[in-house]
Design a protein around this motif. Structure first.
Motif, PDB file in Angstrom:
ATOM      1  N   CYS A 264      47.447  46.071  37.265  1.00 41.21           N
ATOM      2  CA  CYS A 264      45.988  46.036  37.089  1.00 41.21           C
ATOM      3  C   CYS A 264      45.314  47.133  37.933  1.00 41.21           C
ATOM      4  O   CYS A 264      45.568  47.258  39.130  1.00 41.21           O
ATOM      5  CB  CYS A 264      45.452  44.665  37.461  1.00 41.21           C
ATOM      6  N   CYS A 267      42.729  45.221  40.696  1.00 43.74           N
ATOM      7  CA  CYS A 267      43.219  44.456  41.851  1.00 43.74           C
ATOM      8  C   CYS A 267      44.585  44.959  42.323  1.00 43.74           C
ATOM      9  O   CYS A 267      45.139  44.412  43.275  1.00 43.74           O
ATOM     10  CB  CYS A 267      43.299  42.979  41.492  1.00 43.74           C
ATOM     11  N   GLY A 271      45.665  40.120  41.287  1.00 43.88           N
ATOM     12  CA  GLY A 271      45.067  39.092  40.435  1.00 43.88           C
ATOM     13  C   GLY A 271      43.551  39.150  40.465  1.00 43.88           C
ATOM     14  O   GLY A 271      42.956  39.128  41.541  1.00 43.88           O
ATOM     15  N   CYS A 272      42.927  39.296  39.280  1.00 42.09           N
ATOM     16  CA  CYS A 272      41.464  39.344  39.187  1.00 42.09           C
ATOM     17  C   CYS A 272      41.068  38.960  37.764  1.00 42.09           C
ATOM     18  O   CYS A 272      41.932  38.815  36.896  1.00 42.09           O
ATOM     19  CB  CYS A 272      40.960  40.748  39.554  1.00 42.09           C
ATOM     20  N   CYS A 275      42.519  41.136  34.737  1.00 40.34           N
ATOM     21  CA  CYS A 275      43.916  40.934  34.329  1.00 40.34           C
ATOM     22  C   CYS A 275      44.233  39.451  34.140  1.00 40.34           C
ATOM     23  O   CYS A 275      45.387  39.067  34.036  1.00 40.34           O
ATOM     24  CB  CYS A 275      44.860  41.574  35.351  1.00 40.34           C
TER      25      CYS A 275
HETATM   26 ZN    ZN Z   1      43.561  42.522  38.198  1.00 37.63          ZN
END
Ligand code: ZN
Length: 345
Positions: A264, A267, A271-272, A275
């Motif tokens: 991604c 991030c 993790g965000c 994505c």
């Molecule tokens: Zn992300």
């Protein structure tokens, strides 16, 4: 003596400039007035020797004409300016500057993609946006009952007829077919262009968008070549250290087929929302050109192999600039477009 004076005043006249009526009047009095410099010089001229008269006569007349012409020119300009002032305008003010345009973000990214692949020897190829069934579907191994042929997805211009269906191309893969039909390997090309799908317009879908297709056909081309090419592309576009992964997929025109994800861009894998907290985002589809497609285009699939890939320029641009609504690309809102002026130019 007289010659020196003339030389000096000539320089002064040449350097003189004004749009001011008072200054111009002073200039007239100084040079052209009844007690002015020209009058003085002509008086002096009467006293010089006959030889000097011969050599200076012409110079003196030219000097007088110069002063008169300068005065006339400046007077005309000054009259125009005063006329403007009378009409409420000041013609000496600088003009209104016009705004410099900006490149469209999709054009910026398309150009960057083209640049990256050109370093690997890929040339740019183009094809028509109005395609027949053969180039858009049949030659690419789409089965008769494939849903992409359905009215739901394709803008048909004409159904049936001698040459079959005519439609707005649904992908740039049609250009692959045209390229391979027109020659023999090696082929190494990318094909940027606009494609059309019959979809309702929303933030995530549009009835037209842009793709870049890539094709590489030669002897002994393997999936490893495909991976290395795309890995290089991603490092160049999103920066070194960007991870890639391939997931098995299905496309009618490639076998095996894969979808490629990158770590991604927002991030960096942590993790965000972009994505969906997976750390990965999909950017393109790819695979080894199906031997049926090679044969359909008159290429010996025993001798040659190749890979192909295709990506949406909108998607690549969204990931690069974090643009969340596809509709912004086609609304021509200059406030949106101007933001990308300084990027990537
Ligand atoms: Zn992300």
């Amino acid at each position: 003596m007289l010659q020196d004076k003339i030389t000096q005043y000539t320089a002064e006249i040449n350097a003189f400039h004004t749009a001011n009526a008072d200054e111009l009047e002073q200039f007239r009095i100084k040079f052209l007035g009844t007690k002015g410099i020209i009058k003085d010089i002509f008086d002096e001229f009467k006293a010089v020797s006959p030889e000097e008269k011969r050599s200076l006569g012409k110079v003196l007349n030219e000097f007088k004409q110069l002063a008169e012409a300068k005065y006339q020119d400046l007077k005309e300009a000054e009259t125009e300016v005063s006329a403007g002032k009378d009409a409420g305008m000041d013609l000496t003010l600088p003009g209104e500057a016009f705004e410099v345009g900006a490149r469209h973000p999709l054009a910026l990214v398309r150009r960057e993609i083209v640049d990256i692949f050109s370093k690997l020897g890929f040339v740019v190829a183009e094809g028509p946006e109005i395609e027949d069934d053969w180039h858009n579907f049949s030659a690419l191994n789409f089965p008769e009952e494939h849903p992409a042929r359905d009215m739901q997805d394709t803008f048909f211009i004409k159904k049936g007829g001698e040459k079959g269906d005519i439609a707005l191309r649904t992908h740039t893969s049609s250009v692959q077919v045209r390229m391979m039909e027109a020659g023999q390997p090696p082929f190494r090309a990318i094909m940027p262009g606009r494609v059309y799908r019959n979809e309702a317009i929303s933030a995530r879908a549009h009835c037209f968008f842009h793709q870049v297709e890539g094709l590489y056909v030669d002897e002994n081309v393997s999936f490893a070549d495909l991976k290395q090419t795309l890995f290089y592309f991603v490092q160049e576009l999103y920066g070194e250290g960007t991870k890639v992964r391939f997931r098995p997929s299905y496309f009618p025109f490639t076998e095996p087929s894969a979808e490629m994800d990158i770590s991604c861009t927002i991030c960096k894998g942590a993790g965000c929302p972009l994505c969906k907290y997976s750390g990965w985002v999909e950017i393109l589809g790819c695979g080894m050109v199906d031997p049926n497609v090679l044969e359909n285009c008159g290429i010996d699939s025993k001798k040659y192999s190749g890979f192909a890939f295709g990506m949406g320029i909108e998607r690549i641009t969204n990931l690069k600039f974090e643009i969340k609504d596809l509709r912004l690309f086609s609304e021509n809102d200059s406030r949106f477009l101007k933001q990308y002026k300084s990027s990537l130019i």
